[in-house]
Write an enzyme that holds these catalytic residues in place. Structure first.
Site, short mmCIF file in Angstrom:
data_model
loop_
_atom_site.label_atom_id
_atom_site.label_comp_id
_atom_site.label_asym_id
_atom_site.label_seq_id
_atom_site.Cartn_x
_atom_site.Cartn_y
_atom_site.Cartn_z
N HIS A 217 -1.72 -4.15 7.07
CA HIS A 217 -1.31 -3.12 8.01
C HIS A 217 -1.34 -1.73 7.38
O HIS A 217 -0.81 -0.78 7.95
CB HIS A 217 0.12 -3.40 8.52
CG HIS A 217 0.26 -4.72 9.18
ND1 HIS A 217 0.61 -5.85 8.50
CD2 HIS A 217 0.07 -5.09 10.46
CE1 HIS A 217 0.65 -6.87 9.34
NE2 HIS A 217 0.32 -6.44 10.53
N HIS A 401 5.20 4.06 11.76
CA HIS A 401 6.47 4.22 12.47
C HIS A 401 6.40 5.32 13.51
O HIS A 401 6.88 5.16 14.64
CB HIS A 401 7.61 4.51 11.49
CG HIS A 401 8.95 4.63 12.16
ND1 HIS A 401 9.64 3.54 12.62
CD2 HIS A 401 9.70 5.72 12.48
CE1 HIS A 401 10.78 3.94 13.18
NE2 HIS A 401 10.84 5.25 13.11
N GLY A 404 4.33 4.09 16.47
CA GLY A 404 5.06 3.11 17.25
C GLY A 404 6.17 3.74 18.08
O GLY A 404 6.35 3.41 19.26
N THR A 444 9.00 -3.94 14.55
CA THR A 444 10.45 -4.05 14.42
C THR A 444 11.16 -2.96 15.20
O THR A 444 12.15 -3.21 15.89
CB THR A 444 10.84 -3.97 12.94
OG1 THR A 444 10.12 -4.96 12.20
CG2 THR A 444 12.33 -4.20 12.77
N ASP A 556 14.60 7.05 5.06
CA ASP A 556 14.08 5.94 5.86
C ASP A 556 13.64 6.45 7.23
O ASP A 556 14.42 7.12 7.92
CB ASP A 556 15.14 4.87 6.04
CG ASP A 556 14.65 3.74 6.94
OD1 ASP A 556 13.77 2.99 6.48
OD2 ASP A 556 15.10 3.68 8.09
N GLY A 558 13.18 4.94 10.09
CA GLY A 558 13.97 4.41 11.19
C GLY A 558 15.29 5.13 11.35
O GLY A 558 15.74 5.42 12.47
#
Length: 585
Positions: A217, A401, A404, A444, A556, A558
């Site tokens: 990925h 990220h 997404g 995720t 991070d 997220g």
């Protein structure tokens, strides 16, 4: 780089459409992926595989007689949502049980597991075997933590052959576990890969250097070395894959029989692979290993990545029989498959028709309108910061990220705008937005934001105006649901590091009598501070875990995206409170 695309956000959908139109002999389109367009006269245990798009021929190219019965396909490098996986399961199962098999990635595990539990509740016997062949992604004594790369093929093929041979669900599951336990892979890359519409690759390798132990990925390699000769690369592959600690239990190299799969990751050509394989064959022969049915070509790619991987499947008598059994799919064919007994499947109506919008009170409809505005603002702020979020993620993760989050927030905002016009209340709007976010984003983060929106909605309901206490209770419930679902805790360097202090601070201020606007503003500040402090942490879960040291000094993504969203909603709430005050005056 990837050159041919229309709108980057539509690439995966358009790719699936074209694939199905080109391969109708084998597959039909269903929501979330593809399923076989034919079935055997006798019902079989169904093998459903899947993962993100961008790896062709994995996964749709492996659907057909003798191999998989269906493939759930997420967006580019993003796992399919639970809703999509469930749809493919239901389209593919034949009453004999379903085996799910996919690479061992956090997002895939979350989504496939949720789908498995959903269909089990309806009486479908559904099992899972994750593929864990990548020797560089975890130590030998932690094989269950390893990623799945091109070894997917060996597990899928043997499980599909077992199903076609009449094995029951217990037998198919057993064989898949056996194949996975006897499969080892490692990969290298000379350049990263670039997603459609992106200006930069997900990661880079210095000129003249080669990354070792990369992920499919775009995850960076574990190590780096000068680019070797073709023989040197073969030596490297065999040295690691024949290491005593890596040979599967109860297998000795001398006298063993092995299927080698030399896989090009996108830009390395077959001619180059043949040069490498010549040396691989010599080295295996020198080690006393018999080569059986070698496979050289593209089996699990990563867009335009210049790289290769070598997989070894250590055979026993049963696995060798199953590996050699006939298969007929768009991208993998073996032996001569007798198609005389196949029956066409009536095409399903795959229109994802809108569910009925439940009745809602006028107050709840007004709340839903505010929520739609909030999701629109979230979409805008994620659009603004998508590149930054992707850059943060690329340092120790796979760099997707931002993409997404962008896909998910856009889909959620569009769905919210649609259902609010139909009179949806708060719970219905958030539930529909949750499905849209999860379906479109995958991965995720898609799973977790779906959990957050759906959990909050359940607390708000479709009747009445939510109080500050009910909103706070929804956020706390969402925090608990995310930690239960994703298994992360504070300190693991994930979204949870910002979500927990945000939820706890919000609850504390509301309990002390603060208004929702003031409590949310205070909690957002705490979330921002917590997100910034993640730069000091080592990742303990997810794809970044294998690159821990690289993540130190970087926040991070997220946690950062959650803090951005919290701050954005503060502004929406403040504007709404201001408008309410003006109306009262």
């Amino acid at each position: 780089m990837t050159r041919l695309w229309n709108e980057p956000s539509d690439f995966a959908d358009e790719m699936v459409e074209g694939f199905v139109r080109a391969n109708g002999r084998w597959v039909r389109k269903v929501h979330g992926g593809v399923s076989r367009s034919t079935r055997s006269a006798e019902a079989e245990t169904a093998v459903v595989i899947g993962g993100g798009s961008g790896h062709y021929p994995a996964f749709a190219g492996l659907v057909g007689p003798g191999l998989a019965h269906g493939a759930a396909m997420g967006n580019l490098f993003a796992s399919p949502s639970a809703h999509q996986v469930e749809s493919v399961i239901r389209a593919s199962e034949q009453g004999k049980g379903v085996l799910l098999s996919y690479g061992n990635y956090a997002g895939d595990v979350l989504h496939f597991s949720e789908a498995q539990e959903t269909v089990r509740a309806d009486g479908i016997d559904c099992r899972t075997v994750t593929v864990t062949d990548d020797i560089f992604s975890a130590a030998p004594n932690e094989q269950h933590k390893r990623r799945g790369i091109a070894g997917d093929l060996t597990v899928f093929k043997t499980a599909g052959a077992a199903a076609a041979s009449g094995y029951d669900i217990d037998g198919v599951e057993r064989v898949a576990h056996l194949a996975n336990a006897r499969t080892r892979s490692m990969g290298v890359a000379f350049t990263g890969c670039t997603l459609p519409g992106a200006d930069e690759p997900l990661f880079t390798v210095p000129a003249g250097r080669m990354a070792i132990g990369l992920g499919i990925h775009g995850e960076p390699g574990i190590d780096e070395t000068d680019i070797p000769t073709a023989d040197g690369l073969a030596d490297l592959f065999i040295e690691h894959l024949l290491d005593d600690a890596e040979i599967p239990e109860n297998v000795t190299d001398h006298g063993a029989r092995v299927v080698p799969v030399l896989n090009g990751l996108g830009s390395v050509k077959s001619e180059e692979l043949f040069v490498v394989f010549s040396r691989i064959a010599d080295l295996l022969d020198d080690a006393g290993v018999t080569v059986v049915d070698p496979q050289i070509g593209e089996f699990c790619t990563s867009f335009d990545m210049a790289g290769a991987s070598l997989t070894l499947l250590w055979l026993d008598d049963e696995l060798e029989t199953l590996w050699s059994a006939p298969a007929d799919t768009p991208a993998f064919r073996c032996g001569s498959f007798d198609a005389a007994g196949l029956q066409a499947v009536d095409p399903d109506d795959d229109d994802d028709t809108d569910a009925v919008i439940p009745d809602a009170s006028q107050d709840s409809r007004r709340t839903a309108s505010t929520l739609a505005d909030a999701l629109e603002a979230v979409r805008d702020v994620i659009d603004e910061h998508a590149e930054e979020l992707g850059h943060i993620d690329s340092i120790a993760g796979d760099g997707d990220h931002g993409i997404g989050m962008q896909r998910g927030s856009r889909a959620a905002a569009a769905e919210a705008a649609s259902v609010v016009e139909k009179g949806a209340g708060a719970q219905t709007l958030l539930a529909r937005a949750a499905d849209a976010w999860s379906d479109r984003a995958g991965g995720t983060s898609g799973a977790l934001w779906g959990v957050i929106l759906r959990t909050i909605g359940a607390r708000l309901g479709d009747d009445g105006t939510p109080s500050a206490a009910s909103v706070s209770a929804g956020i706390v419930a969402a925090k608990d649901a995310v930690m239960s679902y994703g298994k992360a805790k504070v300190g693991d360097k994930t979204m949870v590091d910002a979500l927990v202090p945000f939820a706890d601070t919000l609850a504390e201020h509301v309990e002390n009598g603060a208004s929702l606007v003031d409590a949310w503003a205070a909690a957002s500040t705490v979330a921002r501070d917590a997100a910034e402090k993640t730069s000091d942490l080592l990742p303990a879960v997810g794809r970044a875990r294998a690159h821990g040291e690289k993540a130190v000094g970087v926040t991070d993504p997220g946690a950062v995206s959650l803090a951005l969203i919290a701050e954005t909603i503060t502004r929406v709430l403040s504007d709404g409170a201001h408008e309410t005050t003006e109306k009262k005056e």
